[in-house]
Design an enzyme around this catalytic site. Structure first.
Site, short mmCIF file in Angstrom:
data_model
loop_
_atom_site.label_atom_id
_atom_site.label_comp_id
_atom_site.label_asym_id
_atom_site.label_seq_id
_atom_site.Cartn_x
_atom_site.Cartn_y
_atom_site.Cartn_z
CG HIS A 270 7.77 -15.90 -24.66
ND1 HIS A 270 7.28 -15.55 -26.06
CD2 HIS A 270 7.22 -16.99 -24.53
CE1 HIS A 270 6.78 -16.73 -26.50
NE2 HIS A 270 6.62 -17.72 -25.67
CD GLU A 271 6.84 -18.76 -20.62
OE1 GLU A 271 5.86 -19.26 -20.11
OE2 GLU A 271 7.35 -19.01 -21.58
CG HIS B 141 2.38 -17.63 -23.32
ND1 HIS B 141 1.74 -18.04 -24.45
CD2 HIS B 141 3.71 -18.11 -23.49
CE1 HIS B 141 2.65 -18.37 -25.34
NE2 HIS B 141 3.77 -18.55 -24.77
CD GLU C 146 4.74 -20.16 -27.79
OE1 GLU C 146 5.17 -19.38 -27.43
OE2 GLU C 146 4.03 -21.04 -27.05
#
Ligand SMILES: [Zn+2]
Length: 253
Positions: A128-129, A132, A187
C-alpha cells in the site's frame, strides 16, 4: 528568464540518490524555482532523501542484526526493487502502529506495526505504501510540503526575499512523512496497487483485508498510538471492499 535557466542548470546537477547533504545554495535555488516552475522528479526525490535521513537520525533505527530487521529483510527479500524503483527498508523501534514510504523509495516500518501484524499483513501494508510512491502521491505531498515551508519562511523573513531552507526547516518538511494524509481516491488506488502487487507475486490478497481489520480494532482502544489509523480512516470499509474484490476475482467464495 535567463536567471531561471541558470537555476535549473544548478538543480539538475543534484544527484537523484545521494547520501551527501544538499548544498544550502542549491536549496535556495530550489526555493526560487518553486515559485516559477515545477520541481523535477529527481529534485523531489533528493529533498525526500534528505528528510528521511534526518528522520533516521532522530529515531531508533533497528540495527542490521536486530530481530526486527532480520524479519523485515525476510519479508521483503524478493522486493528490493518494485516497479523499477530501488527500495531501501528500515525498522523504527517505536511502539506506534505506523509505516510510511517516501518519493525516493525509502520505506520505514514501525515496531508497533510489526508486533500486531503477520508477515503477509506487513507486506500488504508495505505494498500500500509503495503504491503511494508509484502513484506519485508521495511526490505530490513532498512538493506541497516544500512549497508550504518556502511560504512560511517568506512570511518570517518579512523581507520579500525567500530565505534559505535551514536544517530545522528540512525537519519541518520531514513532519509530513509521519502525518501525511491522502485523499480517499488516493487511498483506494494505493489499496488497489497493493492488491495487484500481492496477487501478481503469488500472495494471499486477503492479508490486505485482515491488516485493515486489525487497524480498525486498534482505532477505538487506548494504549498504543495508532498514527496509521488516524491517517487511514474507514479501515473496516476498506477491508470489506478488498474482500468483495477478492470474491469477484474468484479468489474467495
Ligand atoms: Zn495510504
Amino acid at each position: 528568464m535567463k536567471r531561471i535557466a541558470i537555476i535549473f542548470f544548478l538543480l539538475t546537477s543534484v544527484p537523484m540518490v545521494s547520501s551527501a547533504q544538499i548544498d544550502p545554495s542549491l536549496l535556495q535555488a530550489g526555493l526560487d524555482a518553486l515559485n516559477s516552475a515545477t520541481l523535477t522528479n529527481a529534485q523531489v526525490a533528493a529533498y525526500s532523501r534528505q528528510a528521511v535521513q534526518q528522520m533516521d537520525a532522530q529515531n531508533p533505527v533497528a540495527g542490521p542484526s536486530d530481530p526486527y530487521t532480520l524479519r523485515l529483510n525476510r519479508i521483503v527479500q524478493r522486493h528490493r526493487t518494485v516497479a523499477g524503483l530501488p527500495i531501501n527498508y528500515k525498522v523504527y523501534k517505536v511502539g506506534q502502529v505506523n509505516a510510511f514510504a517516501t518519493a525516493d523509495g525509502s520505506v520505514r516500518v514501525f515496531k508497533g506495526l510489526m508486533d500486531i501484524m503477520t508477515d503477509s499483513e506487513i507486506l500488504a501494508i508495505i505494498g500500500h505504501e509503495i503504491g503511494h510512491v508509484v502513484n506519485k502521491d508521495s511526490h505530490d505531498a513532498m512538493k506541497s510540503a516544500l512549497r508550504r515551508s518556502a511560504v512560511r519562511n517568506l512570511a518570517a523573513s518579512n523581507s520579500g526575499v525567500i530565505g534559505r531552507l535551514s536544517r530545522s526547516q528540512i525537519g519541518g518538511v520531514a513532519d509530513y512523512l509521519l502525518g501525511a494524509s491522502f485523499s480517499r481516491r488516493q487511498e483506494t488506488e494505493a489499496d488497489d496497487y497493493s492488491y495487484t502487487f500481492l496477487r501478481k507475486n503469488g500472495y494471499n490478497v486477503l492479508a490486505l483485508a485482515t491488516s485493515f481489520e486489525k487497524l480498525a480494532k486498534q482505532g477505538g482502544g487506548g494504549g498504543r498510538l495508532t498514527q496509521f489509523v488516524s491517517t487511514h480512516p474507514d479501515s473496516k470499509a476498506r477491508a470489506d471492499r478488498i474482500r468483495a474484490r477478492a470474491r469477484k476475482d474468484g479468489l474467495i467464495r
